[in-house]
Scaffold this active site. Structure first.
Site, PDB file in Angstrom:
ATOM      1  N   ASP A   1       0.212  -7.540  11.617  1.00  0.00           N
ATOM      2  CA  ASP A   1      -0.989  -7.002  10.941  1.00  0.00           C
ATOM      3  C   ASP A   1      -2.134  -8.014  11.089  1.00  0.00           C
ATOM      4  O   ASP A   1      -2.950  -8.198  10.187  1.00  0.00           O
ATOM      5  CB  ASP A   1      -0.697  -6.734   9.453  1.00  0.00           C
TER       6      ASP A   1
ATOM      7  N   ALA B   1       0.816  -1.217   0.000  1.00  0.00           N
ATOM      8  CA  ALA B   1       0.000   0.000   0.000  1.00  0.00           C
ATOM      9  C   ALA B   1       0.852   1.272   0.000  1.00  0.00           C
ATOM     10  O   ALA B   1       0.606   2.220   0.739  1.00  0.00           O
ATOM     11  CB  ALA B   1      -0.982   0.005   1.179  1.00  0.00           C
TER      12      ALA B   1
HETATM   13 ZN    ZN Z   1      -2.537  -1.263   6.291  1.00  0.00          ZN
END
Ligand code: ZN
Length: 383
Positions: A272, A218
């Site tokens: 994450d 990202a």
């Molecule tokens: Zn992220």
């Protein structure tokens, strides 16, 4: 209460010790002494087939134990997440709220503050990932909830009275004045979900940007004439980069490249993680989307990666076995370096006299056998 722990080896964060015992007094490491000098009347836990290391510190945890922090913004929710990850060696974490409304952000900061006040084991602060992100690099974040930062937002972000606040933002959206302001309020600012170019990241680093969230994912990639966020992050010696070493988010060759490009100590392992860590289910819900996890990959029906089911123990395992990094260094990437990133390396990330007694005990297959947080033991339920 005072007790001792002995193991085949004790990795202190600096060196491996043999035939030594860690003496814990209440929540602190009181001493490290030869096993042969242990007083005979001191309670002692012995692990002749394991090694003791500083407990893992995970700066990016969206969920665990069937709880998504965004959906259960309570002390109970945080406790369930921390307990789920503790089975896999995490003794310190930042519950991570992804892009959400101002009300939910306020509630999350309050819940984390309450959790710290109540002494919920392992809660070190909060990670706010969004909503001040670039929708061009949205990943699984809801672009409708992304917004421009306001002065009320700054007051809110800087309101956690104890523990650490990590803020992931897109520097090109937020601007350097605000990065500077956040940094002056002791907020740790990281770039993520960003379409910034080299010059924008360089000036953000000068303004106080300290890290990069899930490096490679990202963000603008490295091109020959435009280094993007990735190239700028890798060529900057001072900032930290979190990486998701699950084999799905980043090719292991890129992780090897990152480790060789950055000075030692600047690449940190994160999970994450999503609610499926420590759960028997292989799916969860994110807003209105069902996320399935197949062969370790969590994705939407469109194939967009949606967090991970990675554990810190598995991240260490992958770092050793896929990146050919020594176990000592992988353990530092999971504890010592994130402690340093958070500014907690005077109390966590090492096994040293005066430090918090937060440890992970693993066998030599890298399976977690036990943990201690501030001197409190927990044998994982799967053992
Ligand atoms: Zn992220």
């Amino acid at each position: 209460m005072t007790f001792a722990i002995t193991a085949k080896t004790i990795f202190t964060g600096e060196a491996c010790l043999l035939d030594m015992a860690v003496i814990v007094k209440n929540d602190i490491v009181a001493d490290i002494i030869p096993t042969s000098s242990l007083p005979s009347d001191m309670p002692c836990k012995s692990y002749p087939d394991g090694f003791l290391a500083p407990g893992f510190i995970d700066t990016q945890v969206n969920g665990g134990g069937d709880v998504l922090f965004n959906d259960d913004i309570t002390v109970n929710g945080i406790t369930a997440i921390a307990n789920a990850h503790r089975q896999f060696g995490t003794t310190g974490l930042l519950p991570t709220l992804i892009t959400d409304s101002a009300d939910h952000m306020k509630a999350a900061i309050c819940a984390v503050n309450d959790a710290i006040q109540q002494g919920i084991p392992g809660v070190l602060g909060i990670h706010l990932e969004g909503p001040f992100l670039n929708s061009q690099r949205k990943g699984v974040h809801n672009p409708e909830k992304m917004r421009v930062i306001s002065s009320e937002d700054i007051d809110m972000i800087t309101s956690l009275p104890q523990g650490k606040t990590l803020m992931t933002l897109a520097p090109e959206i937020v601007g350097n004045d605000i990065i500077r302001q956040l940094q002056q309020h002791n907020i740790i600012v990281a770039a993520g979900h960003t379409a910034a170019n080299h010059d924008q990241i360089q000036s953000a680093l000068k303004a106080g940007l300290q890290g990069f969230t899930h490096l490679f994912n990202a963000m603008t990639p490295l091109h020959s004439r435009e280094p993007g966020v990735v190239g700028t992050a890798l060529s900057d010696p001072d900032s930290w980069c979190g990486v998701i070493a699950d084999g799905h988010h980043v090719h292991y060759s890129n992780l090897k490249l990152a480790v060789s490009a950055k000075p030692q100590g600047k690449i940190i392992l994160v999970t994450d993680a999503m609610p499926i860590v420590g759960s028997s289910k292989n799916y969860f819900t994110l807003e209105d989307k069902t996320i399935h996890c197949r062969n370790g990959r969590c994705e939407t029906s469109d194939g967009v990666l949606a967090g991970s089911n990675l554990t810190m123990a598995q991240a260490v395992n992958n770092t050793v076995n896929q990146l050919n990094i020594s176990l000592d260094e992988a353990l530092r990437m999971a504890s010592t370096y994130p402690a340093t990133f958070l500014g907690l390396n005077d109390q966590l990330g090492y096994i040293k006299p005066g430090y918090k007694a937060s440890f992970v005990l693993m066998d030599f297959h890298l399976t977690v056998c036990n943990t201690w947080i501030n001197g409190q033991e927990s044998i994982p339920p799967n053992h």
